[in-house]
Design a protein around this motif. Structure first.
Motif, mmCIF file in Angstrom:
data_model
loop_
_atom_site.group_PDB
_atom_site.id
_atom_site.type_symbol
_atom_site.label_atom_id
_atom_site.label_comp_id
_atom_site.label_asym_id
_atom_site.label_seq_id
_atom_site.Cartn_x
_atom_site.Cartn_y
_atom_site.Cartn_z
ATOM 1 N N ALA A 45 0.662 -1.332 0.251
ATOM 2 C CA ALA A 45 0.378 -0.258 0.554
ATOM 3 C C ALA A 45 0.699 1.319 -0.235
ATOM 4 C CB ALA A 45 -1.293 0.146 1.606
ATOM 5 N N LEU A 46 2.012 1.087 0.648
ATOM 6 C CA LEU A 46 3.372 2.599 0.748
ATOM 7 C C LEU A 46 3.053 2.677 -0.596
ATOM 8 C CD1 LEU A 46 4.173 4.385 2.781
ATOM 9 C CD2 LEU A 46 5.188 3.145 3.357
ATOM 10 N N ILE A 47 3.958 1.423 -1.004
ATOM 11 C CA ILE A 47 4.320 2.014 -2.581
ATOM 12 C C ILE A 47 3.398 1.712 -3.484
ATOM 13 C CG2 ILE A 47 5.412 0.510 -4.738
ATOM 14 C CD1 ILE A 47 6.893 -1.354 -2.563
ATOM 15 N N TRP A 48 2.460 1.802 -3.423
ATOM 16 C CA TRP A 48 1.109 1.587 -4.591
ATOM 17 C C TRP A 48 0.908 3.493 -4.484
ATOM 18 C CZ3 TRP A 48 -0.065 0.277 -9.419
ATOM 19 C CH2 TRP A 48 0.134 -1.077 -9.124
ATOM 20 N N GLY A 49 0.917 4.006 -3.178
ATOM 21 C CA GLY A 49 -0.042 5.300 -2.718
ATOM 22 C C GLY A 49 0.417 5.842 -3.516
ATOM 23 N N CYS A 50 2.734 5.847 -3.342
ATOM 24 C CA CYS A 50 3.346 6.890 -4.001
ATOM 25 C C CYS A 50 3.029 6.847 -5.813
ATOM 26 C CB CYS A 50 4.794 6.474 -3.174
ATOM 27 S SG CYS A 50 5.018 7.220 -1.461
ATOM 28 N N ALA A 51 2.934 5.716 -6.304
ATOM 29 C CA ALA A 51 2.753 5.593 -6.942
ATOM 30 C C ALA A 51 1.173 6.193 -8.143
ATOM 31 C CB ALA A 51 2.561 4.124 -7.445
ATOM 32 N N VAL A 52 -0.072 5.498 -7.224
ATOM 33 C CA VAL A 52 -0.592 6.603 -7.240
ATOM 34 C C VAL A 52 -0.775 8.111 -7.487
ATOM 35 C CG1 VAL A 52 -3.447 6.801 -7.472
ATOM 36 C CG2 VAL A 52 -2.309 4.178 -7.176
ATOM 37 N N LEU A 53 -0.061 8.788 -6.445
ATOM 38 C CA LEU A 53 -0.043 10.075 -6.070
ATOM 39 C C LEU A 53 0.981 10.586 -6.930
ATOM 40 C CD1 LEU A 53 -0.481 12.542 -4.526
ATOM 41 C CD2 LEU A 53 1.447 12.030 -2.916
ATOM 42 N N ALA A 54 1.554 10.169 -7.770
ATOM 43 C CA ALA A 54 3.098 10.926 -9.024
ATOM 44 C C ALA A 54 2.131 10.538 -10.166
ATOM 45 C CB ALA A 54 3.685 9.784 -8.585
ATOM 46 N N ALA A 55 0.722 9.520 -10.342
ATOM 47 C CA ALA A 55 0.184 9.589 -11.404
ATOM 48 C C ALA A 55 -1.071 11.229 -11.413
ATOM 49 C CB ALA A 55 -0.568 8.067 -11.728
ATOM 50 N N GLY A 56 -1.770 11.038 -9.834
ATOM 51 C CA GLY A 56 -3.198 12.027 -9.671
ATOM 52 C C GLY A 56 -1.923 12.962 -10.073
ATOM 53 N N MET A 57 -0.878 13.685 -9.350
ATOM 54 C CA MET A 57 0.233 14.998 -9.522
ATOM 55 C C MET A 57 0.083 14.534 -11.036
ATOM 56 S SD MET A 57 0.032 15.822 -7.034
ATOM 57 C CE MET A 57 0.188 17.658 -7.467
ATOM 58 N N ALA A 58 0.653 13.856 -12.180
ATOM 59 C CA ALA A 58 0.770 13.852 -13.089
ATOM 60 C C ALA A 58 0.050 14.980 -14.558
ATOM 61 C CB ALA A 58 1.191 12.714 -13.908
ATOM 62 N N ALA A 59 -1.859 13.455 -14.452
ATOM 63 C CA ALA A 59 -2.590 14.585 -14.637
ATOM 64 C C ALA A 59 -3.091 16.643 -13.764
ATOM 65 C CB ALA A 59 -3.609 13.819 -13.989
ATOM 66 N N ILE A 60 -2.794 16.446 -12.672
ATOM 67 C CA ILE A 60 -3.128 18.639 -12.348
ATOM 68 C C ILE A 60 -1.704 18.543 -13.176
ATOM 69 C CG2 ILE A 60 -3.009 19.881 -10.377
ATOM 70 C CD1 ILE A 60 -3.206 17.177 -8.409
ATOM 71 N N ILE A 61 -0.712 18.449 -13.631
ATOM 72 C CA ILE A 61 0.233 19.017 -14.162
ATOM 73 C C ILE A 61 -0.539 19.067 -15.967
ATOM 74 C CG2 ILE A 61 2.940 18.906 -15.892
ATOM 75 C CD1 ILE A 61 3.779 16.999 -13.087
ATOM 76 N N ALA A 62 -1.152 18.332 -16.225
ATOM 77 C CA ALA A 62 -1.642 18.346 -17.779
ATOM 78 C C ALA A 62 -2.983 19.408 -17.587
ATOM 79 C CB ALA A 62 -2.396 16.826 -18.369
ATOM 80 N N SER A 63 -3.589 19.311 -16.582
ATOM 81 C CA SER A 63 -4.555 20.277 -16.593
ATOM 82 C C SER A 63 -4.305 21.462 -16.767
ATOM 83 C CB SER A 63 -4.872 19.647 -15.349
ATOM 84 O OG SER A 63 -6.155 21.023 -14.855
ATOM 85 N N LEU A 64 -3.134 21.756 -16.112
ATOM 86 C CA LEU A 64 -2.461 23.061 -15.467
ATOM 87 C C LEU A 64 -1.267 23.784 -17.364
ATOM 88 C CD1 LEU A 64 -0.690 23.368 -11.899
ATOM 89 C CD2 LEU A 64 -3.493 24.396 -13.238
ATOM 90 N N ALA A 65 -1.251 22.765 -17.648
ATOM 91 C CA ALA A 65 -0.812 23.192 -19.342
ATOM 92 C C ALA A 65 -2.290 23.187 -20.190
ATOM 93 C CB ALA A 65 -0.616 22.294 -19.029
ATOM 94 N N THR A 66 -2.649 22.678 -19.872
ATOM 95 C CA THR A 66 -4.382 22.414 -21.242
ATOM 96 C C THR A 66 -5.332 22.924 -20.678
ATOM 97 O OG1 THR A 66 -5.297 20.547 -20.374
ATOM 98 C CG2 THR A 66 -3.099 20.281 -21.802
ATOM 99 N N SER A 67 -5.152 23.437 -19.459
ATOM 100 C CA SER A 67 -6.765 24.264 -19.079
ATOM 101 C C SER A 67 -7.724 23.756 -19.028
ATOM 102 C CB SER A 67 -6.943 25.613 -19.919
ATOM 103 O OG SER A 67 -5.771 26.680 -18.946
ATOM 104 N N VAL A 68 -7.548 22.027 -19.530
ATOM 105 C CA VAL A 68 -8.669 20.745 -18.873
ATOM 106 C C VAL A 68 -9.464 20.857 -17.616
ATOM 107 C CG1 VAL A 68 -9.466 18.685 -20.352
ATOM 108 C CG2 VAL A 68 -7.474 20.194 -21.705
ATOM 109 N N LEU A 69 -10.504 21.141 -17.533
ATOM 110 C CA LEU A 69 -11.102 20.992 -16.079
ATOM 111 C C LEU A 69 -10.890 19.509 -15.894
ATOM 112 C CD1 LEU A 69 -12.579 21.953 -13.660
ATOM 113 C CD2 LEU A 69 -14.393 22.147 -14.536
ATOM 114 N N ALA A 70 -11.820 18.400 -16.587
ATOM 115 C CA ALA A 70 -11.742 16.656 -16.201
ATOM 116 C C ALA A 70 -10.403 16.569 -15.405
ATOM 117 C CB ALA A 70 -12.000 16.511 -18.025
ATOM 118 N N LEU A 71 -9.558 17.203 -16.501
ATOM 119 C CA LEU A 71 -7.949 17.074 -16.321
ATOM 120 C C LEU A 71 -7.584 16.594 -14.503
ATOM 121 C CD1 LEU A 71 -5.841 17.503 -19.777
ATOM 122 C CD2 LEU A 71 -6.535 14.734 -18.190
#
Length: 378
Positions: free
Chosen positions: A254-280
């Motif tokens: 859970a500790l490993i997967w939690g960190c990996a999922v958190l990193a994936a979520g932050m990647a989606a936030i980066i994409a949203s800020l770069a493209t102004s797509v609310l869904a991301l």
């Protein structure tokens, strides 16, 4: 706990009314964490001597005083005072309310009681922004009505606390001095990755409970305060789900997967800020919230399991101090960078740093599971 996050969708209204910068938003938010840390260090053991009910009532009094400060609308001094009082209240409740709920439960239902306390904690944190956003968007007096509602909830909670039995025999003297924050060398290889995972997750929570509504307005073009509150609520709801899923993974995975999922979520936030797509941004909120909840519960569990029994409270307190530093100091950096480079750029840099920290922690745990040196666990 809902009272501690009510301001999340309201910062923009205060900003327009008082004319302060995005940096000041993050500073106002950060003083809340300072109050939490002060309460954890000074009053963490107070209920062991005075009893659970007096400390819970003191926390409710502080919560009520915090709401009164916001109702007075006295400018920045009132906002700062209200946030500090709110932090002190949360610091008292973080440990005392959880322990009280568990102690009041019959022995066979202690695990269910701990789960209930976790859901109440995270549910309160998530419902605050949603409630404030809805009332601010669709009801009159957006900066006042929600705090009257909060005072009503505090009154109901006070009645409940007065009705429950006391679980501690009062009379023991507990000195009011800062608690020691020493981590024994034998468990540092467990503590460090758990703290790193928690730091990344709580930094993300700090972002969403302080400047995320500004992102929605300035970057995504969303002006609806109820929508802003719903996005923040989604983070905490996903965190609760992640915590509930932890036993299915096992602590180390859970500790490993939690960190990996958190990193994936932050990647989606980066994409949203770069493209102004609310869904991301919404996707990133949910995914990163789930990763934070998964890694947070796993980190607290593994640190508690591997700490010496006579130092467990001390080590756990040290971990929570790290977490509340993470929820406050990094977002002040976001505010400072926003003044120089703009909010979008500040959000991109911050999100990338959190993603890198979470990803690096997951990689470290894959190569060397937490506590491996002491227990051989893997």
């Amino acid at each position: 706990m809902s009272g501690t996050t009510l301001l999340a969708p309201l910062y923009g209204l205060y900003q327009k009314q008082l004319g302060f910068s995005d940096l000041m938003i993050t500073v106002i938010f950060a003083v809340y964490a300072a109050g939490v840390i002060a309460a954890l260090l000074l009053f963490g053991r107070l209920s062991d001597g005075l009893g659970r009910r007096p400390v819970l009532l003191a926390g409710l009094v502080l919560a009520a005083l915090s709401a009164v400060c916001f109702l007075l609308e006295g400018g920045l001094p009132a906002l700062f005072t209200g946030r500090v009082l709110s932090g002190l209240s949360a610091g008292l409740f973080t440990g005392t309310a959880t322990v009280a709920v568990v102690e009041l439960a019959p022995e066979p239902r202690r695990n269910a009681a701990m789960l209930l306390a976790t859901v109440a904690n995270m549910g309160g944190l998530g419902s605050g922004p949603l409630l404030a956003g809805i009332l601010a968007q669709y009801a009159p007096q957006p900066l006042r009505l929600v705090f009257f509602f909060n005072l009503a909830l505090v009154a109901v909670a006070a009645v409940g606390v007065l009705l429950i039995p006391e679980t501690v025999r009062a009379g023991q003297t507990v000195p009011l001095r800062p608690r020691r924050l020493r981590v024994p060398p034998a468990i540092r290889s467990t503590f460090v990755p758990a703290a790193a995972a928690g730091f990344a997750g709580f930094a993300m929570l700090g972002l969403f409970t302080s400047v995320a509504p500004s992102f929605l307005h300035q970057v995504e073009g969303v002006d609806n305060l109820a929508a802003s509150g719903a996005v923040v609520c989604a983070v905490f709801a996903a965190s609760t789900a992640g915590q509930l899923l932890m036993p299915a993974f096992g602590v180390h995975r859970a500790l490993i997967w939690g960190c990996a999922v958190l990193a994936a979520g932050m990647a989606a936030i980066i994409a949203s800020l770069a493209t102004s797509v609310l869904a991301l941004l919404v996707l990133g909120a949910v995914v990163s919230g789930a990763g934070q909840g998964l890694s947070f519960r796993a980190g607290v569990t593994v640190v508690g399991e591997q700490s010496p029994p006579d130092q467990r409270a001390e080590v756990t307190s040290a971990l929570f101090v790290v977490l509340y530093v993470a929820i406050s100091i990094p977002v002040v950096g976001v505010g400072a960078l926003a003044v120089v480079a703009g909010l979008r750029s500040a959000g991109l840099v911050f999100s990338a740093c959190v993603a890198l920290l979470a990803g690096a922690t997951a990689l470290r745990l894959l190569l060397r599971p937490a506590g491996e040196a002491e227990t051989g666990a893997g």
